[in-house]
Write a protein that holds these residues in place. Sequence first.
Motif: not given
Length: 268
Positions: A82-84, A195-197, A204-211
């Motif tokens: 994977l690359t993310l 759903r990538l920022k 592009f990457g995974l959104y931060a903040g879903d704690v």
Amino acid sequence: MKTKYTLLVVMSWLFSASLFAQASNESVVVSLGGGTSSAGIYSNFAVVGEPFVASPVSGSNISTNVGFIYRTADIQATVVNLTLFLEGLYGSAGVMSKAQNAAGNQYSGSIADKITFELHNALNYAVTAYSNTNVDINTNGTASLSVPSNVQGSYYITVKHRNSLQTTSASPISISGSPISYNFSTAQSQAYGNRLKPLGEGIFGLYAGDVDGNGLINLTDINTITGVATSFGTGYIATDVNGDGTVDAFDLILTDNNAALGVSSSTP
């Protein structure tokens, strides 16, 4: 008479398995039906009808069912590459920082953090065919793991992280043969529901903040971070969104920006 015949067959099979183990210099180390062996002899360990795994001194493992023995080298596990990128750890030029705890780097070497990798049924996403909760993701955004050989077919790939938004591949991916590669970082369209920022520089990457990991980045996450920041929280904790080992305003800014976008996870 039938009972005696059945017992004879069972004993004969166990004796043969034991001879096979001794002749090939192998010992049973784990049973898929449960249990372990210290004797290293099949007949002291195997339960008729249950598969078990033998570990050879050298070479491939051997998986054994009643009356049938085959080398798992002939049925290879599938390597998935994977690359993310994780927004919270992302710097620039395709490089992430290493997640910190109160004393320094949480993980050694090039490991930035850990992610969970899941394979979901292509026809029914609610069915999880495989999950690995301890996958290393490196500072260059790469991750590699092996999927057991019995998991074959097409699946949605879902990636989870301790404070990022759950993200799923845009379409099912064929898990057969080796290796398989999937890159979440090249376009928003690589994720289901886009759903990538955008992180800049075409990455592009995974959104931060879903704690709290509920698939939403919202006021609940903001309030949780605020509470920990107020008490000067430190360490490798989910509320440390940017992974610097301290919960503070920087974590709130990342989360608040994404909450304002109203983003939530999207799955089939």
